[in-house]
Structures are given as structure tokens and as C-alpha cells.
Enzyme design. Structure first.
Site, PDB file in Angstrom:
ATOM      1  N   CYS A  42       0.847  -1.193   0.000  1.00  0.00           N
ATOM      2  CA  CYS A  42       0.000   0.000   0.000  1.00  0.00           C
ATOM      3  C   CYS A  42       0.886   1.248   0.000  1.00  0.00           C
ATOM      4  O   CYS A  42       1.995   1.243   0.518  1.00  0.00           O
ATOM      5  CB  CYS A  42      -0.912  -0.002   1.223  1.00  0.00           C
ATOM      6  SG  CYS A  42      -2.048   1.412   1.270  1.00  0.00           S
ATOM      7  N   ASP A  44       0.455   3.785   1.728  1.00  0.00           N
ATOM      8  CA  ASP A  44       0.411   4.385   3.065  1.00  0.00           C
ATOM      9  C   ASP A  44       1.822   4.702   3.594  1.00  0.00           C
ATOM     10  O   ASP A  44       2.708   3.842   3.580  1.00  0.00           O
ATOM     11  CB  ASP A  44      -0.295   3.401   4.012  1.00  0.00           C
ATOM     12  CG  ASP A  44      -0.695   4.055   5.326  1.00  0.00           C
ATOM     13  OD1 ASP A  44       0.196   4.590   6.024  1.00  0.00           O
ATOM     14  OD2 ASP A  44      -1.894   4.019   5.662  1.00  0.00           O
ATOM     15  N   ARG A  46       2.923   4.933   6.412  1.00  0.00           N
ATOM     16  CA  ARG A  46       3.328   4.199   7.623  1.00  0.00           C
ATOM     17  C   ARG A  46       3.815   2.790   7.323  1.00  0.00           C
ATOM     18  O   ARG A  46       4.152   2.039   8.245  1.00  0.00           O
ATOM     19  CB  ARG A  46       2.141   4.138   8.597  1.00  0.00           C
ATOM     20  CG  ARG A  46       1.667   5.500   9.038  1.00  0.00           C
ATOM     21  CD  ARG A  46       0.304   5.423   9.692  1.00  0.00           C
ATOM     22  NE  ARG A  46      -0.730   5.025   8.728  1.00  0.00           N
ATOM     23  CZ  ARG A  46      -2.015   4.885   9.021  1.00  0.00           C
ATOM     24  NH1 ARG A  46      -2.442   5.098  10.257  1.00  0.00           N
ATOM     25  NH2 ARG A  46      -2.885   4.530   8.098  1.00  0.00           N
ATOM     26  N   HIS A  98      -2.029  -4.003   4.955  1.00  0.00           N
ATOM     27  CA  HIS A  98      -1.829  -3.592   6.346  1.00  0.00           C
ATOM     28  C   HIS A  98      -3.169  -3.330   7.007  1.00  0.00           C
ATOM     29  O   HIS A  98      -4.133  -2.926   6.348  1.00  0.00           O
ATOM     30  CB  HIS A  98      -0.923  -2.352   6.428  1.00  0.00           C
ATOM     31  CG  HIS A  98      -1.540  -1.103   5.867  1.00  0.00           C
ATOM     32  ND1 HIS A  98      -2.075  -0.115   6.670  1.00  0.00           N
ATOM     33  CD2 HIS A  98      -1.731  -0.689   4.595  1.00  0.00           C
ATOM     34  CE1 HIS A  98      -2.547   0.868   5.901  1.00  0.00           C
ATOM     35  NE2 HIS A  98      -2.347   0.544   4.637  1.00  0.00           N
ATOM     36  N   CYS A 101      -6.034   0.116   6.982  1.00  0.00           N
ATOM     37  CA  CYS A 101      -5.817   0.736   5.670  1.00  0.00           C
ATOM     38  C   CYS A 101      -6.965   1.694   5.342  1.00  0.00           C
ATOM     39  O   CYS A 101      -8.139   1.301   5.334  1.00  0.00           O
ATOM     40  CB  CYS A 101      -5.707  -0.356   4.602  1.00  0.00           C
ATOM     41  SG  CYS A 101      -5.414   0.302   2.944  1.00  0.00           S
TER      42      CYS A 101
END
Ligand code: CO
Length: 221
Positions: A42, A44, A46, A98, A101
Site C-alpha cells: 500500500c 500508506d 506508515r 496492512h 488501511c
């Protein structure tokens, strides 16, 4: 104009730190890359691929998009996969989702966010495919976690079904597709046990992975 000077400062410090350990590092890397792994994760912020698995530049080939989707008509993702498999000859493709999400949550809520709604249709398709699973889950957070997990398994299946992976397996190339999920709260990866190294493992392995996932929660780490 703001020039983001702190990022350049960070960059010089980072490069110096790597050179300290290995003065030839960048020179060697500039000549060629030979990563063993392709990471499909992803976007993302993080979930930084290399850091999570402790790999250096040159060791991980990476494709990231919102909610780690592998769509059969996505030229971007397919091109990355094809280059990784055919040219770099990676041995492993890791689809890593994750928990928590935002893309998955938006899909679950059928939120209207703009263009991305169309991308998140792929996630809604995963939800529809497993609709009966979600009927039994009361809390939204739990539904979201489950959709994050099921999405990984479905995207692993999509990777396996590409002509790229099918052809690699036909010529007996050493290539395994894996499905993992990352926990934002503890930084731990979890293997969803949907790894496939050849065509005839897929159908049984997919059912087993689903059955394992849908067992009662006590079995989770
Ligand atoms: Co995400």
C-alpha cells in the site's frame, strides 16, 4: 519558493551513514540491481517497504498503490511485475497489506472521495465476493481488518493468475507468491499462509488460507 532543505540534509546524512559502513556501496549499486523480492504494498506512509523487512537499497523491487491492488488491466502494476519476473528474475513476490488501511476503510464505508472511488471498486469486489463473512461481524473495525486480510489473499490470487506468473511457472522458473499483512500498532508482519510456487497449489491453498483466516480469533498472534 520552499526548497525542503531539511530533506536534502537528511539525504546527505543518510548517504554518508551508508558509505561509512561500505565506501563502495553506491558505486556497486549503480552498476546493477539484483533484488530477490518484489514487494506489492500500500502507498500508506506508515508502511515503508524496505524498512519493515530490514532490506537495503538494491534488495527489494517495489510497487505501491492505494490498498495494494493487483488489477488485471493495470499496466503500471503489470509492467512492474513483468520486469521483476522476466528481467530481474525475482524469486519472491510479496503482496503486503496492512491493518487500518484507509483505502480499505473507505471502500467498506462506500465513501465518496473522488476519482479514487473507482480504484476502490476493486476492494468492494473483494467485499462482495466474501459477503457472507462480513454479515457475521458486528464491529466496523473488525470488518475492516477482515477486509484488509481478504484483500491480500485475493490480490495474491490475481498475481498468480497473470500471464506473467503463469508463463514463469510454465517454464519452471523459481517463483513464489506470498501474502502478508502488516500491523501498524506493533510493526509486525503476519504471514497469511497463501504462498504459491506452482499452478496446482492455488486452488487448494486458497481454500486453506481462507479457512485458516476465518478460524476464531484466539488463534491469531
Ligand atoms: Co493502506
Amino acid at each position: 519558493m520552499k526548497k525542503l532543505i531539511h530533506l536534502f540534509d537528511n539525504n546527505r546524512a543518510w548517504a554518508a551513514q551508508i558509505r561509512e559502513r561500505d565506501p563502495e556501496f553506491f558505486l556497486k549499486l549503480s552498476r546493477q540491481q539484483s533484488p530477490e523480492y518484489l514487494w506489492i504494498g500500500c502507498s500508506d506512509s506508515r508502511v515503508p517497504a524496505n524498512e519493515i523487512v530490514g532490506l537495503l537499497p538494491g534488495e527489494l523491487f517495489v510497487h505501491r498503490n492505494v490498498a495494494n491492488v493487483v488489477a488485471h488491466a493495470d499496466l503500471n502494476c503489470l509492467s512492474v511485475l513483468q520486469f521483476a519476473v522476466d528481467a530481474l528474475k525475482v524469486k519472491h513476490v510479496i503482496v503486503c497489506g496492512h491493518y487500518g488501511c484507509g483505502g480499505i476503510r473507505a471502500a467498506l464505508r462506500k465513501e465518496r472521495l473522488g476519482l479514487i472511488d473507482n480504484w476502490l471498486r476493486y476492494i468492494q469486489d473483494v467485499h462482495s465476493k466474501h459477503e457472507q463473512v462480513f454479515r457475521a461481524i458486528a464491529e466496523e473495525d473488525d470488518r475492516c481488518d477482515r477486509l484488509c486480510e481478504l484483500n491480500v489473499i485475493e490480490q495474491v490470487l490475481n498475481v498468480c493468475q497473470t500471464s506473467i506468473v503463469q508463463d514463469a511457472w510454465l517454464r519452471e522458473q523459481n517463483l513464489t507468491i506470498h501474502g502478508w499483512i502488516y500491523g501498524l500498532r506493533n510493526g509486525h508482519l503476519r504471514d497469511l499462509h497463501c504462498s504459491f510456487s506452482q499452478q496446482d497449489e492455488i486452488s487448494g491453498g486458497y481454500q486453506e488460507a481462507l479457512a485458516e483466516l476465518l478460524q476464531p480469533k484466539e488463534n491469531l498472534e
